[in-house]
Design a protein around this motif. Sequence first.
Motif, mmCIF file in Angstrom:
data_model
loop_
_atom_site.group_PDB
_atom_site.id
_atom_site.type_symbol
_atom_site.label_atom_id
_atom_site.label_comp_id
_atom_site.label_asym_id
_atom_site.label_seq_id
_atom_site.Cartn_x
_atom_site.Cartn_y
_atom_site.Cartn_z
ATOM 1 N N LEU A 1 -5.109 -13.208 -20.157
ATOM 2 C CA LEU A 1 -5.421 -12.293 -19.068
ATOM 3 C C LEU A 1 -4.654 -10.979 -19.216
ATOM 4 N N VAL A 2 -5.391 -9.861 -19.174
ATOM 5 C CA VAL A 2 -4.776 -8.541 -19.221
ATOM 6 C C VAL A 2 -5.328 -7.697 -18.079
ATOM 7 N N ALA A 3 -4.625 -6.622 -17.737
ATOM 8 C CA ALA A 3 -5.047 -5.772 -16.629
ATOM 9 C C ALA A 3 -4.942 -4.306 -17.006
ATOM 10 N N ASP A 4 -5.809 -3.509 -16.415
ATOM 11 C CA ASP A 4 -5.708 -2.058 -16.514
ATOM 12 C C ASP A 4 -4.631 -1.634 -15.515
ATOM 13 N N GLY A 5 -3.512 -1.150 -16.023
ATOM 14 C CA GLY A 5 -2.386 -0.826 -15.170
ATOM 15 C C GLY A 5 -2.663 0.277 -14.162
ATOM 16 N N LYS A 6 -3.655 1.124 -14.439
ATOM 17 C CA LYS A 6 -3.978 2.210 -13.510
ATOM 18 C C LYS A 6 -5.044 1.812 -12.500
ATOM 19 N N ALA A 7 -5.838 0.791 -12.816
ATOM 20 C CA ALA A 7 -6.939 0.393 -11.940
ATOM 21 C C ALA A 7 -6.574 -0.785 -11.044
ATOM 22 N N THR A 8 -5.377 -1.342 -11.215
ATOM 23 C CA THR A 8 -4.942 -2.492 -10.413
ATOM 24 C C THR A 8 -3.568 -2.221 -9.830
ATOM 25 N N THR A 9 -3.230 -2.965 -8.807
ATOM 26 C CA THR A 9 -1.904 -2.822 -8.196
ATOM 27 C C THR A 9 -0.968 -3.894 -8.731
ATOM 28 N N ALA A 10 0.319 -3.657 -8.618
ATOM 29 C CA ALA A 10 1.315 -4.643 -9.032
ATOM 30 C C ALA A 10 1.148 -5.930 -8.238
ATOM 31 N N GLU A 11 0.769 -5.800 -6.972
ATOM 32 C CA GLU A 11 0.575 -6.977 -6.125
ATOM 33 C C GLU A 11 -0.581 -7.826 -6.624
ATOM 34 N N ASP A 12 -1.701 -7.189 -6.972
ATOM 35 C CA ASP A 12 -2.843 -7.923 -7.514
ATOM 36 C C ASP A 12 -2.472 -8.631 -8.809
ATOM 37 N N ARG A 13 -1.779 -7.919 -9.675
ATOM 38 C CA ARG A 13 -1.411 -8.500 -10.970
ATOM 39 C C ARG A 13 -0.504 -9.704 -10.786
ATOM 40 N N ALA A 14 0.446 -9.610 -9.872
ATOM 41 C CA ALA A 14 1.352 -10.733 -9.620
ATOM 42 C C ALA A 14 0.604 -11.920 -9.024
ATOM 43 N N ARG A 15 -0.342 -11.657 -8.159
ATOM 44 C CA ARG A 15 -1.089 -12.731 -7.509
ATOM 45 C C ARG A 15 -1.924 -13.520 -8.515
ATOM 46 N N PHE A 16 -2.589 -12.816 -9.437
ATOM 47 C CA PHE A 16 -3.419 -13.514 -10.404
ATOM 48 C C PHE A 16 -2.585 -14.268 -11.430
ATOM 49 N N THR A 17 -1.445 -13.691 -11.766
ATOM 50 C CA THR A 17 -0.537 -14.385 -12.668
ATOM 51 C C THR A 17 -0.087 -15.703 -12.043
ATOM 52 N N GLN A 18 0.296 -15.661 -10.786
ATOM 53 C CA GLN A 18 0.754 -16.867 -10.089
ATOM 54 C C GLN A 18 -0.362 -17.900 -9.948
ATOM 55 N N ALA A 19 -1.578 -17.433 -9.701
ATOM 56 C CA ALA A 19 -2.703 -18.356 -9.560
ATOM 57 C C ALA A 19 -2.953 -19.115 -10.857
ATOM 58 N N LEU A 20 -2.903 -18.419 -11.975
ATOM 59 C CA LEU A 20 -3.123 -19.085 -13.257
ATOM 60 C C LEU A 20 -1.964 -19.999 -13.620
ATOM 61 N N GLU A 21 -0.757 -19.590 -13.283
ATOM 62 C CA GLU A 21 0.399 -20.430 -13.580
ATOM 63 C C GLU A 21 0.322 -21.752 -12.820
ATOM 64 N N GLY A 22 -0.386 -21.766 -11.690
ATOM 65 C CA GLY A 22 -0.530 -22.994 -10.916
ATOM 66 C C GLY A 22 -1.747 -23.812 -11.283
ATOM 67 N N MET A 23 -2.576 -23.294 -12.177
ATOM 68 C CA MET A 23 -3.831 -23.965 -12.517
ATOM 69 C C MET A 23 -3.631 -25.386 -13.039
ATOM 70 N N CYS A 24 -2.758 -25.556 -14.014
ATOM 71 C CA CYS A 24 -2.635 -26.844 -14.691
ATOM 72 C C CYS A 24 -1.783 -27.859 -13.934
ATOM 73 N N THR A 25 -1.207 -27.452 -12.801
ATOM 74 C CA THR A 25 -0.488 -28.407 -11.962
ATOM 75 C C THR A 25 -1.317 -28.797 -10.741
ATOM 76 N N ASP A 26 -2.438 -28.133 -10.546
ATOM 77 C CA ASP A 26 -3.357 -28.490 -9.476
ATOM 78 C C ASP A 26 -4.074 -29.792 -9.840
ATOM 79 N N THR A 27 -4.401 -30.610 -8.861
ATOM 80 C CA THR A 27 -5.012 -31.917 -9.129
ATOM 81 C C THR A 27 -6.263 -31.802 -9.974
ATOM 82 N N GLU A 28 -7.193 -30.940 -9.576
ATOM 83 C CA GLU A 28 -8.426 -30.770 -10.337
ATOM 84 C C GLU A 28 -8.208 -29.890 -11.557
ATOM 85 N N GLY A 29 -7.422 -28.837 -11.395
ATOM 86 C CA GLY A 29 -7.156 -27.947 -12.511
ATOM 87 C C GLY A 29 -6.469 -28.653 -13.663
#
Length: 284
Positions: free
Chosen positions: A225-253
């Motif tokens: 996963l990569v982001a356009d640093g000018k088209a996204t906010t730091a908050e958005d980038r952090a949120r998606f990073t955290q969501a993916l980091e939790g993927m493989c510990t989720d029951t279904e994920g």
Amino acid sequence: MTRKIHRIAALLAGLLAPCLAVAAESAATKTPIVVCYPGGPVNENDANAAMASMLRVVERVGHWPANSLNSVFTAKAAECRQLLADKHPGFMITSLGLFLESQAAHHLIPLVQPRIKGATAERYRVVVQRGKYQTLADLKGKSLGGTVLEEPDFIGKIVFAGKQPLQDFDLKPSRQAIRALRSLDGGELDAVILNEQQYAGLSALPLKNPVDAVFTSEDIPLMGLVADGKATTAEDRARFTQALEGMCTDTEGKKLCELFGVDAFVAADERRIAPMVELWNQGK
């Protein structure tokens, strides 16, 4: 081997793409997330099917509205470049080669890498029929096949580290690693270049002739996963990073991660990616 590679490709296109689509929603834009898997054996229908199953998990893990995500997939490098130029996505899934090529123009920031068998890096190998050739230099003027040749600049600049001109070979790109390896086995190709997953699957193939690697690259980071640093906010980038980091510990994920052989998704290690950027920019 084909099925295994297909699954891994589908995972990278399917696990990560949903999160990227979420980013578009968070940024209040309808721009789809671009998902690129150059040279991969996954077609658009297969990739979209994988994405659909993963979207539900990502929405739940990331606390986004159900059925709110969208993305666009391509396995062709040229189409990916055009999508980036036309749609200017805030987030994308990309190979390392396309990331390096597009980083400056699209202000790309690496966010997340997949960890496979304990590693966030891989090595590329050039294989030949045992005993026919001893070194990469011996293959000058010979045919070289493989799916990763969809990105020749990446192979020349990063995999071969600029030390072996691709002009030395008769390049034969392929959409399927197994097809290239069968051609090698039958003597129709002199050599095939493989990524880590493709090389690991060699033992499952009923080849008549054993093969040897005449070249092994240094460790090369896996990209996700990569982001356009000018088209996204730091908050958005952090949120998606955290969501993916939790993927493989989720029951279904977790079930999906195990099925496709991914241990986890982790924050990108820019210390290992920076040398790739430097190598790519050499000679410019």
